[in-house]
Design an enzyme around this catalytic site. Structure first.
Site, PDB file in Angstrom:
ATOM      1  CB  CYS A 247     -21.229 -59.664  72.435  1.00 19.16           C
ATOM      2  SG  CYS A 247     -21.609 -59.849  70.950  1.00 19.16           S
TER       3      CYS A 247
ATOM      4  CG  HIS B 228     -16.973 -61.741  72.682  1.00 21.27           C
ATOM      5  ND1 HIS B 228     -17.907 -62.999  73.026  1.00 21.27           N
ATOM      6  CD2 HIS B 228     -17.157 -60.582  71.665  1.00 21.27           C
ATOM      7  CE1 HIS B 228     -18.882 -62.522  72.251  1.00 21.27           C
ATOM      8  NE2 HIS B 228     -18.647 -61.223  71.317  1.00 21.27           N
TER       9      HIS B 228
ATOM     10  CG  ASN C  65     -20.056 -63.295  68.052  1.00 26.65           C
ATOM     11  OD1 ASN C  65     -20.782 -63.187  69.769  1.00 26.65           O
ATOM     12  ND2 ASN C  65     -19.398 -62.281  67.666  1.00 26.65           N
TER      13      ASN C  65
HETATM   14  O1  UT7 Z   1     -19.879 -59.866  69.157  1.00 19.94           O
HETATM   15  C1  UT7 Z   1     -19.781 -58.665  68.262  1.00 19.94           C
HETATM   16  C2  UT7 Z   1     -19.799 -58.536  67.040  1.00 19.94           C
HETATM   17  N1  UT7 Z   1     -19.096 -58.260  65.904  1.00 19.94           N
HETATM   18  C3  UT7 Z   1     -17.601 -59.296  65.631  1.00 19.94           C
HETATM   19  O2  UT7 Z   1     -17.048 -58.673  66.530  1.00 19.94           O
HETATM   20  C4  UT7 Z   1     -17.449 -58.195  64.094  1.00 19.94           C
HETATM   21  C5  UT7 Z   1     -16.191 -57.508  64.035  1.00 19.94           C
HETATM   22  N2  UT7 Z   1     -15.954 -57.283  62.973  1.00 19.94           N
HETATM   23  C6  UT7 Z   1     -14.782 -58.843  62.409  1.00 19.94           C
HETATM   24  O3  UT7 Z   1     -15.114 -59.633  62.703  1.00 19.94           O
HETATM   25  C7  UT7 Z   1     -14.768 -58.638  60.785  1.00 19.94           C
HETATM   26  O4  UT7 Z   1     -14.642 -57.270  60.480  1.00 19.94           O
HETATM   27  C8  UT7 Z   1     -15.722 -59.769  59.495  1.00 19.94           C
HETATM   28  C9  UT7 Z   1     -15.732 -60.894  60.030  1.00 19.94           C
HETATM   29  C10 UT7 Z   1     -16.954 -59.427  59.699  1.00 19.94           C
HETATM   30  C11 UT7 Z   1     -15.190 -59.652  58.067  1.00 19.94           C
HETATM   31  O5  UT7 Z   1     -13.188 -59.354  58.340  1.00 19.94           O
HETATM   32  P1  UT7 Z   1     -13.092 -57.712  57.300  1.00 19.94           P
HETATM   33  O6  UT7 Z   1     -11.028 -58.483  57.230  1.00 19.94           O
HETATM   34  O7  UT7 Z   1     -13.661 -56.446  58.040  1.00 19.94           O
HETATM   35  O8  UT7 Z   1     -13.092 -57.861  55.769  1.00 19.94           O
HETATM   36  P2  UT7 Z   1     -14.258 -56.981  55.311  1.00 19.94           P
HETATM   37  O9  UT7 Z   1     -15.373 -56.507  55.813  1.00 19.94           O
HETATM   38  O10 UT7 Z   1     -13.162 -55.788  54.794  1.00 19.94           O
HETATM   39  O11 UT7 Z   1     -14.541 -57.449  54.069  1.00 19.94           O
HETATM   40  C12 UT7 Z   1     -13.029 -57.871  53.050  1.00 19.94           C
HETATM   41  C13 UT7 Z   1     -13.532 -58.583  51.531  1.00 19.94           C
HETATM   42  C14 UT7 Z   1     -14.810 -57.684  51.810  1.00 19.94           C
HETATM   43  O12 UT7 Z   1     -15.011 -57.507  49.675  1.00 19.94           O
HETATM   44  P3  UT7 Z   1     -14.210 -56.306  49.062  1.00 19.94           P
HETATM   45  O13 UT7 Z   1     -15.121 -55.888  49.588  1.00 19.94           O
HETATM   46  O14 UT7 Z   1     -12.672 -56.468  49.467  1.00 19.94           O
HETATM   47  O15 UT7 Z   1     -13.922 -57.273  47.607  1.00 19.94           O
HETATM   48  C15 UT7 Z   1     -16.487 -58.833  51.698  1.00 19.94           C
HETATM   49  O16 UT7 Z   1     -17.098 -58.161  50.771  1.00 19.94           O
HETATM   50  O17 UT7 Z   1     -13.672 -59.665  51.169  1.00 19.94           O
HETATM   51  C16 UT7 Z   1     -15.437 -60.078  51.366  1.00 19.94           C
HETATM   52  N3  UT7 Z   1     -16.249 -61.110  52.539  1.00 19.94           N
HETATM   53  C17 UT7 Z   1     -16.175 -62.194  52.436  1.00 19.94           C
HETATM   54  N4  UT7 Z   1     -15.730 -62.575  51.262  1.00 19.94           N
HETATM   55  C18 UT7 Z   1     -15.743 -64.492  51.671  1.00 19.94           C
HETATM   56  C19 UT7 Z   1     -16.443 -60.174  53.639  1.00 19.94           C
HETATM   57  N5  UT7 Z   1     -17.262 -61.654  53.863  1.00 19.94           N
HETATM   58  C20 UT7 Z   1     -17.210 -63.048  53.048  1.00 19.94           C
HETATM   59  C21 UT7 Z   1     -17.232 -64.097  53.437  1.00 19.94           C
HETATM   60  N6  UT7 Z   1     -16.878 -65.024  52.171  1.00 19.94           N
HETATM   61  N7  UT7 Z   1     -17.939 -64.600  54.085  1.00 19.94           N
END
Ligand code: UT7
Length: 328
Positions: free
Chosen positions: A115, A255, A285
């Protein structure tokens, strides 16, 4: 910076027609529009048609950028394509693009910094103009991330989209153009965001396909923490090198990974949201394409005026980061 001042003399963007909405994703994985919007800010993203590859998206964006610069393809001395989704391992997407554009005089290579690739490309291309080696460099960020996204993995498939943005770099008046670059890498975080298969470490086999090794794997939370930290520090470093402060910024083009990451950067720089170009709601993204598409849209929407101070900042797989201050 450098011998001759260098800046952006033309911008262009292209996104494929097909829209993949949060509602569409609800039918594919266990997710919902509300979760995606509140956690990421994304509402929809674009998906390339079956016959479209990265060089095709790059071609449309590049033609517009070259036209906006008042040039023809034959005026381009070098093509740099930043991408993690090249058409083929080789020839490079930049060589495929050179042929499609008819940019017969241009040298061409791809650049892999995920990225952050577009900012790495700007730093590379502008240095080559600054030294007098070249006059016009085409820098493209182009991705078809849909080809390496696992649409059964709700942690990643909601995030990514396809698109391309391009700029032409050339000499500009004294006091204009790029004022600083801050690019960096931390290879110790390589495992946090990667595609393992398809390279010399793990060539494609029936097993590697079965194990989904050709898709993006990401430790979302760790990347999030890294992003929040590095967006602020890279931006501050670029401002310091340019000899200006955050009060001087007219437009931030970050970004477009997650609205919460952008908001944290705005807080760190004490900037209001109207100072940031934000379009991730429409495109998700697009990795290396996110910043140049956002920049091209800022130009389309007259959000950058001559003499404005623009700050570009991004981060990504590698891990890598990049920031640049330029006077428009
Ligand atoms: O270009 C660089 C590339 N990457 C990035 O910039 C990504 C950076 N990371 C992020 O943007 C965030 O970490 C995410 C959007 C990917 C995830 O958000 P988060 O607030 O960090 O959520 P999390 O991974 O801590 O997950 C929270 C909960 C989990 O459930 P439990 O374990 O608490 O029961 C996940 O399983 O949300 C769940 N979850 C979802 N629920 C509904 C994860 N993905 C989803 C989804 N829909 N799509």
């Amino acid at each position: 910076m450098g011998l001759h001042p260098v800046g952006i003399v033309g911008t262009g963007k292209y996104v494929p027609e097909r829209i993949l909405s949060n509602k569409d994703l609800e039918a594919m994985v266990e997710t919902n529009d509300e979760w995606i919007v509140t956690r990421t800010g994304i509402k929809e993203r674009r998906i390339a048609a079956a016959e479209e590859a990265t060089s095709d998206l790059a071609l449309h964006a590049s033609r517009l950028a070259i036209e906006a610069a008042g040039l023809t393809a034959e005026d381009i001395d070098l093509i740099i394509v930043a991408t993690v989704t090249p058409d083929t391992l080789f020839p490079s997407t930049a060589c495929l693009l050179q042929e499609k554009l008819g940019a017969k005089k241009a040298a061409a290579f791809d650049l892999s910094a995920a990225c952050s690739g577009f900012i790495y490309g700007l730093a590379t291309g502008s240095s080559m103009i600054s030294t007098g080696m070249y006059k016009h460099v085409l820098v493209v960020g182009a991705e078809t991330l849909s080809r390496i996204t696992d649409y059964t993995d709700r942690n990643t498939c909601i995030l990514f989209g396809d698109g391309a943005g391009a700029v032409v770099l050339g000499q500009v008046a004294e006091g204009r153009g790029f004022q600083s670059f801050e690019i960096g890498a931390d290879g110790s975080g390589g495992d946090l965001l990667k595609v393992s298969g398809g390279g010399s470490r793990l060539p494609a086999t029936a097993e590697s396909v079965e194990q989904k090794q050709h898709y993006i794997h990401m430790a979302g939370n760790d990347v999030f923490k890294f992003a929040v930290r590095i967006m602020g520090s890279a931006a501050e470093e670029a401002l310091l090198k340019a000899g200006i402060t955050k009060d001087d910024i007219d437009l931030l083009v970050p970004h477009q990974a997650n609205i919460r990451i952008i908001q944290s950067a705005l807080n760190r720089l004490s900037l209001s949201e109207d100072k940031a170009m934000i379009n991730l709601n429409n495109y998700g993204n697009m990795s290396a394409a996110s910043i140049p598409v956002a920049l091209a849209e800022a130009v389309e929407q007259n959000r950058v005026k001559e003499g404005d101070c623009v700050l570009l900042v991004g981060f990504g797989g590698g891990l890598t980061w990049g920031a640049s201050v330029l006077t428009w």
